[in-house]
Write a protein that holds these residues in place. Structure first.
Motif, short mmCIF file in Angstrom:
data_model
loop_
_atom_site.label_atom_id
_atom_site.label_comp_id
_atom_site.label_asym_id
_atom_site.label_seq_id
_atom_site.Cartn_x
_atom_site.Cartn_y
_atom_site.Cartn_z
N ILE A 814 12.28 2.17 -9.28
CA ILE A 814 11.80 0.79 -9.21
C ILE A 814 10.33 0.81 -8.82
O ILE A 814 9.94 1.52 -7.89
CB ILE A 814 12.61 -0.02 -8.18
CG1 ILE A 814 14.09 -0.02 -8.55
CG2 ILE A 814 12.08 -1.44 -8.07
CD1 ILE A 814 14.98 -0.59 -7.47
N ASP A 815 9.53 0.05 -9.52
CA ASP A 815 8.12 -0.11 -9.17
C ASP A 815 8.02 -1.22 -8.13
O ASP A 815 8.20 -2.39 -8.43
CB ASP A 815 7.32 -0.46 -10.42
CG ASP A 815 5.82 -0.44 -10.17
OD1 ASP A 815 5.43 -0.38 -8.99
OD2 ASP A 815 5.05 -0.48 -11.14
N VAL A 816 7.74 -0.82 -6.88
CA VAL A 816 7.66 -1.82 -5.81
C VAL A 816 6.26 -2.37 -5.64
O VAL A 816 6.00 -3.18 -4.75
CB VAL A 816 8.16 -1.23 -4.46
CG1 VAL A 816 9.63 -0.90 -4.55
CG2 VAL A 816 7.36 0.00 -4.07
N GLY A 817 5.31 -1.91 -6.46
CA GLY A 817 4.02 -2.56 -6.55
C GLY A 817 3.08 -2.35 -5.41
O GLY A 817 2.18 -3.15 -5.21
N VAL A 818 3.22 -1.30 -4.62
CA VAL A 818 2.29 -1.06 -3.53
C VAL A 818 1.18 -0.17 -4.04
O VAL A 818 1.25 1.05 -4.01
CB VAL A 818 3.00 -0.42 -2.32
CG1 VAL A 818 2.05 -0.26 -1.16
CG2 VAL A 818 4.19 -1.27 -1.92
N ARG A 819 0.14 -0.77 -4.58
CA ARG A 819 -1.02 -0.05 -5.07
C ARG A 819 -2.28 -0.77 -4.60
O ARG A 819 -2.23 -1.92 -4.16
CB ARG A 819 -1.04 0.01 -6.61
CG ARG A 819 0.10 0.79 -7.23
CD ARG A 819 -0.28 1.11 -8.68
NE ARG A 819 0.84 1.72 -9.38
CZ ARG A 819 1.64 1.06 -10.21
NH1 ARG A 819 1.44 -0.23 -10.39
NH2 ARG A 819 2.62 1.67 -10.82
N ALA A 820 -3.37 -0.10 -4.74
CA ALA A 820 -4.64 -0.70 -4.34
C ALA A 820 -4.89 -1.97 -5.15
O ALA A 820 -4.79 -1.97 -6.36
CB ALA A 820 -5.79 0.29 -4.55
N GLY A 821 -5.24 -3.04 -4.46
CA GLY A 821 -5.53 -4.29 -5.13
C GLY A 821 -4.33 -5.16 -5.37
O GLY A 821 -4.46 -6.26 -5.89
N MET A 822 -3.14 -4.71 -4.98
CA MET A 822 -1.94 -5.51 -5.18
C MET A 822 -1.47 -6.00 -3.81
O MET A 822 -1.20 -5.21 -2.91
CB MET A 822 -0.83 -4.69 -5.85
CG MET A 822 -1.15 -4.31 -7.28
SD MET A 822 0.22 -3.49 -8.07
CE MET A 822 -0.45 -3.24 -9.71
N ARG A 831 11.00 -4.59 -12.47
CA ARG A 831 12.17 -4.09 -13.16
C ARG A 831 12.27 -2.58 -12.99
O ARG A 831 11.35 -1.94 -12.48
CB ARG A 831 12.09 -4.43 -14.65
CG ARG A 831 10.87 -3.85 -15.34
CD ARG A 831 10.85 -4.19 -16.81
NE ARG A 831 9.63 -3.75 -17.45
CZ ARG A 831 9.42 -2.53 -17.92
NH1 ARG A 831 10.36 -1.62 -17.80
NH2 ARG A 831 8.28 -2.21 -18.50
N THR A 832 13.37 -2.02 -13.42
CA THR A 832 13.52 -0.58 -13.42
C THR A 832 12.58 0.01 -14.46
O THR A 832 12.64 -0.34 -15.63
CB THR A 832 14.97 -0.20 -13.74
OG1 THR A 832 15.82 -0.76 -12.74
CG2 THR A 832 15.15 1.30 -13.74
N VAL A 833 11.71 0.90 -14.04
CA VAL A 833 10.68 1.42 -14.93
C VAL A 833 11.06 2.76 -15.53
O VAL A 833 10.47 3.18 -16.53
CB VAL A 833 9.32 1.53 -14.21
CG1 VAL A 833 8.83 0.16 -13.80
CG2 VAL A 833 9.42 2.45 -12.99
N ALA A 834 12.00 3.48 -14.92
CA ALA A 834 12.40 4.78 -15.46
C ALA A 834 13.82 5.08 -14.98
O ALA A 834 14.23 4.65 -13.90
CB ALA A 834 11.45 5.89 -15.01
N GLU A 835 14.54 5.82 -15.82
CA GLU A 835 15.90 6.22 -15.48
C GLU A 835 16.11 7.67 -15.88
O GLU A 835 15.45 8.18 -16.79
CB GLU A 835 16.93 5.34 -16.21
CG GLU A 835 16.95 3.90 -15.76
CD GLU A 835 18.04 3.11 -16.47
OE1 GLU A 835 19.22 3.32 -16.16
OE2 GLU A 835 17.69 2.30 -17.34
N TYR A 836 17.03 8.30 -15.18
CA TYR A 836 17.37 9.69 -15.49
C TYR A 836 18.87 9.85 -15.30
O TYR A 836 19.47 9.25 -14.39
CB TYR A 836 16.61 10.65 -14.58
CG TYR A 836 16.80 12.11 -14.95
CD1 TYR A 836 16.13 12.66 -16.03
CD2 TYR A 836 17.64 12.93 -14.21
CE1 TYR A 836 16.30 14.00 -16.37
CE2 TYR A 836 17.81 14.26 -14.54
CZ TYR A 836 17.13 14.79 -15.62
OH TYR A 836 17.31 16.10 -15.96
N LEU A 837 19.46 10.67 -16.16
CA LEU A 837 20.90 10.85 -16.16
C LEU A 837 21.22 12.33 -16.07
O LEU A 837 20.67 13.14 -16.84
CB LEU A 837 21.50 10.26 -17.44
CG LEU A 837 23.00 9.99 -17.47
CD1 LEU A 837 23.38 8.92 -16.45
CD2 LEU A 837 23.43 9.56 -18.86
#
Length: 879
Positions: A814-822, A831-837
Motif C-alpha cells: 500500500i502506498d501510504v503517501g509519506v514522501r517529500a512535499g506530501m 490503492r494497492t500498488v503492487a502484489e506478490y504471490l
C-alpha cells in the motif's frame, strides 16, 4: 425435432457384421447399434455404445427436458452430429410429411409427388427431408413461386445434389462473391459464428454488379440464413455462454444464436466448391477475433480469446501468433474471461502446428517452439494462481529468470504502462531453496549489508546483500523460530523452540553465549540499546534479563501478580509476558506487557534487582499483542487483540483497540547514581486510534478528518471476529498501521504537529482528556479473501510503503503517501500498488532498512524453505 415417446425408439440389435461395423463407426445403417456387453441390464439404453459421442447417444427424437434426455446426457461428451436410431422407412417418411407438412403447414402433397419422393435415392435420409420441408416453406413465403409439388419434384435425387443446387440458387440470388465469402467463413469457423459476428464480417463485400459497399444489407444476410436453414444445426448457442451445470441456454438474440453448418454433406460440397485455399478465411477470422478481444465492451470476448489462437494457427500467421498469442497479456486475458484452460489447449495446438511445419514455411521455427513451450508451461504450472488472481499474471511472469521470454515480456509490459504502476522484480538468487525446511524468520542487519535466515531445519544462515552465503550456523538442537539483530549490527540473537536463546557474533558467526531458563514458550526477545543485555519474555509469566557476552542471568522478573490467577492455573496462551521492548536510551530499562497491563522496569547497575517504574492497565478485555516505544522514549503504542473468553457468556470478547501513552523523557543514570536517579513516571493516555467500522471498509480506501479531540476518555471499541490485532510504526514515526481481525488495515498519521500536541497533553497533569485519532485511510486488503487473517505489517525504509501479508501466501503493498512535499494521504493514490504471490504459505518477511544498489529490498521466507529476494520497482515521478 421432438418425439412423442422414447418407448417407440427401441430398435432391433444389429444382426449383420456390416451393421455392427457401421454402428461402431457411428454411421447410420439399416439396423441399430450393437449392444454394450457390459451394460447395466436395468438401463433401457444400454444398446447405445458408450464410446459414441454425446449427441449420437442423445438421439435426435429425444425431448430435451425429458427423463430420457437426462439419462442419456450422463453417458458421455463431445460432438454435434445427431444420429437417428435405426433406418427411416417409407412409413416414417410419410408420417413425417403428414406431421410437419400437412398438419404443421397446412400443405397437402399430391400422391404422385409422394410416390416420386419415395423413389428418390436419398428419401430415407433425414438431411434430405430437411430440403423437402424447406421447399414447402419457400412456397409459403413466396406466393409467386411455383406450386409446392413442382418444387418438391424439382429436388435433386441425392442429398449432395440438393446441396449443390442450393449453392447455385444462393449464388443466383445473392451473388457468387457474397455467398463464397459467407460460406467460407462458416466453414472455417470451428463452432460457427453468431449472427452478429457474421454480419460484421460481411460488412465489406461485393454486390453482384461488382461495386463495393461498406455495409451488408440486412435483407441479404437474412435471406442467406433462410436459404441455409436445411443444413444448419438448430438451436445452437455459443459454448462460452454455457451455464454452470454445462447446459447451453436457448438462443434469444443475435449475440447468442450461432450459425453452424450441421450437414456434413453440405460441408463437403461447399468445401470442394469454395474452400480450396482456407488460409484467407482463417486469416480474416483471426484479425476479426483479435479486434473483438481488444474491445473491452464486447460480450463475445471470451469466444474471441479462444478462436483467435485457433485461426492464427490455421492461417499460418506465425509472426502474429508470436506477437499476440505467445504473450502474458493474452494468457491473463483468457483467465480473466474464464477460458484459461481452453487457452492452454490452444497454446498446445499452436506448438504442435509449429512443430509440424518446416523451416522454409516458418523461418523462426526453433525460436517459436522455444517461446511456445515457455508459455505452455507457464499457463500449466500457474493454472491455479492465474485462475484465482488473473490480474497478477505479469507479476508472476516477471519473477522468472531474466533470460526467459516470460521475464522480458513482463518487463516490457511494466515499462510500457503508465508511470503509476509499481511492481516487484526478482533480485539475484531469488526463489532459491535456502533451507531444507520452512524458513521461520528473515532479518536484515540495521546496516543493510547483510541479512540472516533461520529455519525449522535448526540452522541459521548469514548472507551478503547480494545473496551470497557467508556462514551456516548449526548450534541448535531444535527448530529456530526467531531472529533479531542488535542496533549496532554486532550481535545476532536467535530463539529456539526448546526455549534456548543464542547470541552470535554477526560478523564472524561465532557463538558468543547461550542461555536457557524459561519453562514455557518464549514470546518475545529484546536487545538493549547498546547491546549489553538481552531480555526474554515467555508464557511462564517471567521476563528474564541476560548478559549478552557471558550468557549469565542478571535478573528474573516474575509477573504473576499482573496475570489472571485462572489463566496461570490453566496455562492459557496470551496471559503471560507477551511483549518486551528496551528503552531507546537507557539500557537498564525495559518495558513489558503482561495480559492487559504494561510494566516498566529498571535494573540496578549491580544487576542484582529491578525497580518497578510504573504499572497500569492499558486495555480492558484482551491481552496486549503489540508494544512499541518511540525513538525519543516519550511514547508507548499498544494494541490488544488476542482472543479472550467472557466467563459468563463463554463467548469471545473483541476489544481490538490501539492507544498512545505518554511516559515522559527518560534520562540515562550514571552507574554510581544507582536507583536514586530513577525518575518518577506516570504514564498517561494521550490518544486512542479510532478503528473504522465494518461498514466503512466497503471501499478499498477512504480518507477521513484530521485529529479531533475527545470529550471523554471513554474506551472506543468495535466488534470484530476473535483474532490477533496488532500494529506497526513507520521508521520516521509519522505513520501507524493497524491490522484488524477481519482483514482490514487502518493507517494513521502522527506528524510533528500532532506529536507536539500529544506531548503537551501528556505533560499537563490538569488535563484528564485524551484525543481520538481517526484513520487517515483504511483499506479492505484481505477482508473479502478466503483467508482474512493478516500475518505481518512491514513499513519500507522511507516510510512511503506498507507491506501487508495475508491470505496465507499473498502480499499487498500500500502506498501510504509519506514522501517529500506530501502532507496527507489524500495527495497520492490510496490503492494497492503492487502484489506478490507465493507458491506456498508465507511465514516471514522483512524490509531492508538501508537498501543497497542491486541488492534485494524485501525478503520473504516460505514453508518450503525457499527465500524470495525481491525489489520494489517504483515509478519515476521526478520527486
Amino acid at each position: 425435432m421432438e418425439s412423442p415417446s422414447a418407448s417407440t425408439l427401441t430398435p432391433t440389435p444389429p444382426t449383420t457384421q456390416k451393421a455392427q461395423q457401421q454402428a461402431r463407426a457411428g454411421t447410420p445403417s439399416s439396423a441399430a447399434y450393437a449392444t454394450n456387453a457390459n451394460a447395466n441390464p436395468n438401463d433401457l439404453y444400454s444398446f447405445i455404445a458408450v464410446c459414441l459421442p454425446k449427441n449420437v447417444r442423445l438421439v435426435a427424437s429425444c425431448q430435451s427436458l425429458s427423463n430420457t434426455h437426462k439419462q442419456l446426457e450422463m453417458r458421455g461428451h463431445d460432438s454435434c452430429d445427431p444420429l437417428l436410431m435405426g433406418p427411416i422407412g417409407d412409413y416414417e417418411v410419410e408420417n413425417l410429411l403428414n406431421t410437419v407438412i400437412r398438419d404443421g403447414m397446412g400443405i397437402q402433397l399430391a400422391e404422385a409427388t409422394k410416390a416420386n419422393l419415395m423413389a428418390k435415392e436419398s428419401s430415407a435420409n433425414f438431411g434430405y427431408l430437411q430440403f423437402v420441408i424447406a421447399a414447402c416453406e419457400r412456397s409459403l413465403d413466396t406466393p409467386t413461386a411455383s406450386s409446392v409439388d413442382s418444387l418438391v419434384d424439382a429436388l435433386a435425387p441425392t442429398l449432395a445434389g440438393a446441396c449443390a443446387d442450393l449453392l447455385a440458387l444462393m449464388e443466383a440470388q445473392l451473388g457468387e462473391p457474397f455467398v463464397r465469402k459467407a460460406i467460407s467463413l462458416l466453414l472455417a469457423s470451428r463452432w460457427g459464428l453468431t449472427e452478429f459476428e457474421l454480419s460484421e464480417l460481411m460488412a465489406k463485400t461485393l454486390k453482384p454488379d461488382g461495386k463495393a459497399r461498406n455495409v451488408v444489407s440486412g435483407d441479404d444476410l437474412n435471406k442467406l440464413l433462410r436459404m441455409l436453414r436445411p443444413v444448419l444445426a438448430s438451436n445452437v448457442s455459443s459454448p462460452t455462454l454455457a451455464t454452470i451445470d454445462g447446459t447451453l441456454p436457448v438462443p434469444s438474440n443475435a449475440l447468442e444464436h450461432v450459425v453452424f453448418i450441421g450437414s456434413r454433406v453440405f460441408q463437403s460440397v461447399a468445401t470442394a466448391r469454395y474452400l480450396n485455399d482456407p488460409l484467407t478465411a482463417h486469416q480474416l477470422l483471426a484479425h476479426y477475433h483479435r479486434r473483438t478481444l481488444l474491445n473491452p465492451l464486447s460480450p463475445l470476448r471470451a469466444k474471441a480469446a479462444v478462436e483467435c489462437s485457433y485461426h492464427l494457427t490455421s492461417g499460418r500467421l506465425w509472426s502474429l501468433l508470436d506477437q499476440w498469442i505467445f504473450s502474458v497479456s493474452y494468457i491473463t486475458s483468457c483467465f480473466e474471461l474464464g477460458v484459461g484452460y481452453r487457452a492452454l489447449r490452444e497454446l498446445i495446438r499452436a506448438y504442435n502446428a509449429i512443430d509440424a511445419t518446416t523451416v522454409s514455411a516458418c523461418p523462426d521455427r526453433l525460436v517459436l517452439l522455444s517461446k511456445a513451450k515457455e508459455y505452455v508451461y507457464f499457463a500449466r504450472d500457474h493454472n491455479v494462481n492465474l485462475t484465482l488472481f488473473p490480474h497478477m499474471g505479469h507479476q508472476i511472469a516477471i519473477t522468472a529468470p531474466s533470460d526467459t521470454f516470460l521475464h522480458r515480456d513482463a518487463k516490457q509490459h511494466f515499462a510500457a504502462t503508465d508511470t503509476q504502476r509499481t511492481h516487484f522484480s526478482a533480485a539475484a538468487k531469488s526463489k532459491t531453496k535456502t533451507h531444507r525446511e520452512a524458513i521461520t524468520d528473515v532479518k536484515f542487519a540495521p546496516s543493510g549489508i547483510r541479512f540472516a535466515t533461520c529455519s525449522d531445519d535448526r540452522s541459521i544462515k548469514i548472507f551478503t546483500a547480494s545473496g551470497d552465503t557467508l556462514f551456516t550456523i548449526n548450534h541448535s538442537a531444535s527448530k529456530i523460530k526467531r531472529l533479531m539483530y542488535s542496533k549496532t549490527s554486532r550481535y545476532l540473537v536467535a530463539v529456539a523452540e526448546d526455549r534456548t536463546t543464542f547470541v552470535f557474533d554477526a560478523t564472524s558467526s561465532n557463538l558468543v553465549s547461550k542461555f536457557h531458563g524459561h519453562n514455557s514458550l518464549i514470546r518475545d526477545v529484546a536487545i538493549s540499546c547498546r547491546g549489553r543485555f538481552v531480555a526474554t519474555a515467555a508464557d511462564d509469566c517471567h521476563m528474564k534479563i541476560w548478559e549478552a557476552e557471558t550468557g549469565a542471568l542478571a535478573v528474573s522478573v516474575p509477573h504473576h501478580s499482573f496475570a489472571p490467577s485462572t489463566a496461570i492455573a490453566t496455562g492459557s496462551v496470551g496471559f503471560g509476558v507477551n511483549c518486551v521492548v528496551p528503552d531507546p536510551f537507557d539500557e537498564f530499562v525495559f518495558y513489558a506487557a503482561c495480559d492487559k497491563q504494561i510494566i516498566g522496569w529498571r535494573m540496578d547497575v549491580a544487576r542484582v534487582k529491578v525497580t518497578q517504574l510504573f504499572a497500569f492497565k492499558a486495555h480492558l478485555s484482551q491481552p496486549i499483542s503489540t508494544l512499541i516505544v518511540s525513538a525519543d522514549g516519550k511514547f508507548l503504542l499498544t494494541c490488544a487483540g488476542y482472543p479472550a473468553y467472557d466467563a459468563n457468556s463463554k463467548a469471545r470478547v473483541s476489544e481490538a483497540s490501539a492507544k498512545v501513552w505518554h511516559i515522559g523523557a527518560q534520562t540515562t543514570p550514571s552507574e554510581d547514581a544507582g536507583e536514586a536517579s530513577a525518575p518518577s513516571i506516570t504514564p498517561k493516555l494521550v490518544a486512542e486510534l479510532q478503528l473504522p467500522s465494518e461498514a466503512a471498509a466497503a471501499t478499498d480506501a477512504q480518507t477521513t478528518s484530521p485529529l479531533s479531540a475527545s470529550s471523554s476518555p471513554k474506551l472506543h471499541s468495535v466488534a470484530a471476529p476473535a483474532g490477533g490485532v496488532f500494529l506497526a510504526l513507520s521508521p520516521d514515526e509519522q505513520t501507524v498501521g493497524v491490522a484488524m481481525a477481519d482483514g482490514r488495515v487502518a493507517v494513521y498519521r502522527i506528524d510533528q504537529l500532532q506529536r507536539s500536541g500529544l506531548e503537551h497533553i501528556g505533560s499537563d497533569p490538569s488535563n484528564s482528556q485524551h484525543v481520538t485519532l481517526p484513520p487517515a485511510a483504511h483499506f479492505s486488503c484481505f477482508a473479502h479473501h478466503p483467508v482474512i487473517h493478516i500475518q505481518h505489517l512491514v513499513f519500507s525504509h522511507d516510510s512511503s510503503m506498507l507491506a501487508v501479508t495475508g491470505n496465507t501466501r499473498q502480499i499487498k503493498v500500500i502506498d501510504v503517501g509519506v514522501r517529500a512535499g506530501m502532507s496527507s494521504l489524500g495527495d497520492t493514490s490510496t490503492r494497492t500498488v503492487a502484489e506478490y504471490l507465493l507458491e506456498g504459505p508465507l511465514l516471514s518477511i522483512d524490509w531492508c532498512p538501508n537498501p543497497q544498489p542491486g541488492a534485494p529490498e524485501i525478503l520473504i521466507g516460505d514453508s518450503a524453505g525457499r527465500l524470495h529476494s525481491l525489489r520494489l520497482e517504483r515509478p519515476r515521478l521526478g520527486l
